[in-house]
Design a protein around this motif. Structure first.
Motif, PDB file in Angstrom:
ATOM      1  N   THR A   1     -10.435  58.963  37.489  1.00 34.63           N
ATOM      2  CA  THR A   1     -10.592  59.691  38.748  1.00 34.63           C
ATOM      3  C   THR A   1     -11.665  60.755  38.610  1.00 34.63           C
ATOM      4  N   VAL A   2     -11.630  61.499  37.508  1.00 34.10           N
ATOM      5  CA  VAL A   2     -12.621  62.546  37.281  1.00 34.10           C
ATOM      6  C   VAL A   2     -14.015  61.934  37.192  1.00 34.10           C
ATOM      7  N   MET A   3     -14.143  60.809  36.505  1.00 40.09           N
ATOM      8  CA  MET A   3     -15.444  60.138  36.414  1.00 40.09           C
ATOM      9  C   MET A   3     -15.959  59.740  37.797  1.00 40.09           C
ATOM     10  N   GLN A   4     -15.079  59.237  38.645  1.00 37.53           N
ATOM     11  CA  GLN A   4     -15.485  58.856  40.003  1.00 37.53           C
ATOM     12  C   GLN A   4     -15.924  60.070  40.804  1.00 37.53           C
ATOM     13  N   VAL A   5     -15.198  61.180  40.648  1.00 33.74           N
ATOM     14  CA  VAL A   5     -15.561  62.413  41.346  1.00 33.74           C
ATOM     15  C   VAL A   5     -16.946  62.867  40.902  1.00 33.74           C
ATOM     16  N   ILE A   6     -17.202  62.829  39.598  1.00 24.31           N
ATOM     17  CA  ILE A   6     -18.503  63.239  39.068  1.00 24.31           C
ATOM     18  C   ILE A   6     -19.605  62.341  39.630  1.00 24.31           C
ATOM     19  N   GLU A   7     -19.387  61.035  39.600  1.00 27.25           N
ATOM     20  CA  GLU A   7     -20.402  60.108  40.091  1.00 27.25           C
ATOM     21  C   GLU A   7     -20.690  60.331  41.567  1.00 27.25           C
ATOM     22  N   THR A   8     -19.640  60.546  42.355  1.00 27.14           N
ATOM     23  CA  THR A   8     -19.819  60.774  43.787  1.00 27.14           C
ATOM     24  C   THR A   8     -20.530  62.096  44.059  1.00 27.14           C
ATOM     25  N   ALA A   9     -20.119  63.147  43.363  1.00 30.48           N
ATOM     26  CA  ALA A   9     -20.649  64.483  43.620  1.00 30.48           C
ATOM     27  C   ALA A   9     -22.071  64.690  43.099  1.00 30.48           C
ATOM     28  N   THR A  10     -22.428  63.982  42.011  1.00 27.20           N
ATOM     29  CA  THR A  10     -23.704  64.266  41.358  1.00 27.20           C
ATOM     30  C   THR A  10     -24.726  63.150  41.441  1.00 27.20           C
ATOM     31  N   GLY A  11     -24.257  61.949  41.731  1.00 21.56           N
ATOM     32  CA  GLY A  11     -25.167  60.813  41.718  1.00 21.56           C
ATOM     33  C   GLY A  11     -25.369  60.237  40.321  1.00 21.56           C
ATOM     34  N   LEU A  12     -24.782  60.865  39.307  1.00 19.57           N
ATOM     35  CA  LEU A  12     -24.883  60.345  37.944  1.00 19.57           C
ATOM     36  C   LEU A  12     -24.001  59.111  37.822  1.00 19.57           C
ATOM     37  N   LYS A  13     -24.407  58.217  36.943  1.00 19.47           N
ATOM     38  CA  LYS A  13     -23.631  56.998  36.720  1.00 19.47           C
ATOM     39  C   LYS A  13     -23.409  56.783  35.225  1.00 19.47           C
ATOM     40  N   GLY A  14     -22.377  56.038  34.894  1.00 18.37           N
ATOM     41  CA  GLY A  14     -22.134  55.587  33.533  1.00 18.37           C
ATOM     42  C   GLY A  14     -22.193  56.663  32.469  1.00 18.37           C
ATOM     43  N   GLN A  15     -23.067  56.453  31.467  1.00 23.14           N
ATOM     44  CA  GLN A  15     -23.160  57.345  30.316  1.00 23.14           C
ATOM     45  C   GLN A  15     -23.555  58.762  30.726  1.00 23.14           C
ATOM     46  N   ALA A  16     -24.409  58.911  31.714  1.00 24.07           N
ATOM     47  CA  ALA A  16     -24.828  60.253  32.152  1.00 24.07           C
ATOM     48  C   ALA A  16     -23.637  61.012  32.732  1.00 24.07           C
ATOM     49  N   ALA A  17     -22.823  60.348  33.545  1.00 23.64           N
ATOM     50  CA  ALA A  17     -21.629  60.985  34.105  1.00 23.64           C
ATOM     51  C   ALA A  17     -20.640  61.330  32.994  1.00 23.64           C
ATOM     52  N   ARG A  18     -20.495  60.424  32.025  1.00 19.44           N
ATOM     53  CA  ARG A  18     -19.586  60.667  30.902  1.00 19.44           C
ATOM     54  C   ARG A  18     -20.069  61.866  30.068  1.00 19.44           C
ATOM     55  N   GLU A  19     -21.385  61.984  29.879  1.00 16.71           N
ATOM     56  CA  GLU A  19     -21.936  63.108  29.120  1.00 16.71           C
ATOM     57  C   GLU A  19     -21.619  64.438  29.813  1.00 16.71           C
TER      58      GLU A  19
END
Length: 191
Positions: free
Chosen positions: A125-143
């Motif tokens: 869920t947190v990863m999805q929130v990050i991707e939605t809020a920032t536009g980052l995907k995959g490894q960048a969002a995880r970082e």
């Protein structure tokens, strides 16, 4: 025929939870648990083969409680920041539980990414929130997630060990500043 137990397995774990919550896991043993339950140690060892088994079950309960607190944080206006703030609040309000979850040496040392995977659905869920809020995907969002978790854990550890205190405003400002700086750094690296 053995006498009927005066309390359930759940009641024993709840009592153990209260001991750890108020005194720390280092003070949880069969004698302390029996004293709190007003019984001998025999019923405890009838329900659990040993104290290690009881502690393993208790650890799951503590982790579940922690996850519940983070899920509450994820309902904030800015969900990702709410999770970070909830982590820090948990450390401040439940220092013994936080210390046991995050400041006890593990047999199997994990990378930050492996560690965060332990949080299952909440981590996703947190990863999805990050991707939605920032536009980052995959490894960048995880970082971004890993770096922010390491930062919030640092603040939490300072609070739990009594080294520093932070006001809610300071925590909010610091989380925002580190988030924005980390996001900018990751986006620059992607260019």
């Amino acid at each position: 025929m053995a006498p009927k137990a005066k309390f359930s397995r759940e009641e024993v774990i709840q009592t153990a939870f209260e001991i750890v919550r108020t005194q720390g896991v280092e003070n949880l043993n069969a004698r302390a648990l029996a004293e709190k339950l007003k019984c001998s140690t025999s019923p405890i060892f009838t329900m659990f083969g040993n104290m290690e088994e009881a502690k393993q079950e208790l650890f799951l309960k503590v982790k579940e409680y922690y996850m519940h607190c983070l899920q509450e944080g994820s309902r904030e206006k800015i969900p990702f920041k709410g999770v970070g703030t909830a982590n820090i609040k948990f450390a401040a309000q439940e220092p013994h539980l936080y210390r046991w979850l995050f400041m006890t040496k593990e047999e199997n040392v994990l990378t930050p990414g492996e560690f965060l995977l332990q949080f299952g659905d909440l981590g996703q869920t947190v990863m999805q929130v990050i991707e939605t809020a920032t536009g980052l995907k995959g490894q960048a969002a995880r970082e971004l997630y890993e770096n922010m978790w390491i930062f919030t854990h640092g603040i939490s550890a300072l609070i739990v060990t009594g080294v520093c205190n932070f006001s809610e405003e300071e925590i909010s400002r610091k989380l925002t500043a580190v988030f924005e700086g980390t996001l900018l750094s990751i986006k620059k690296a992607e260019q």
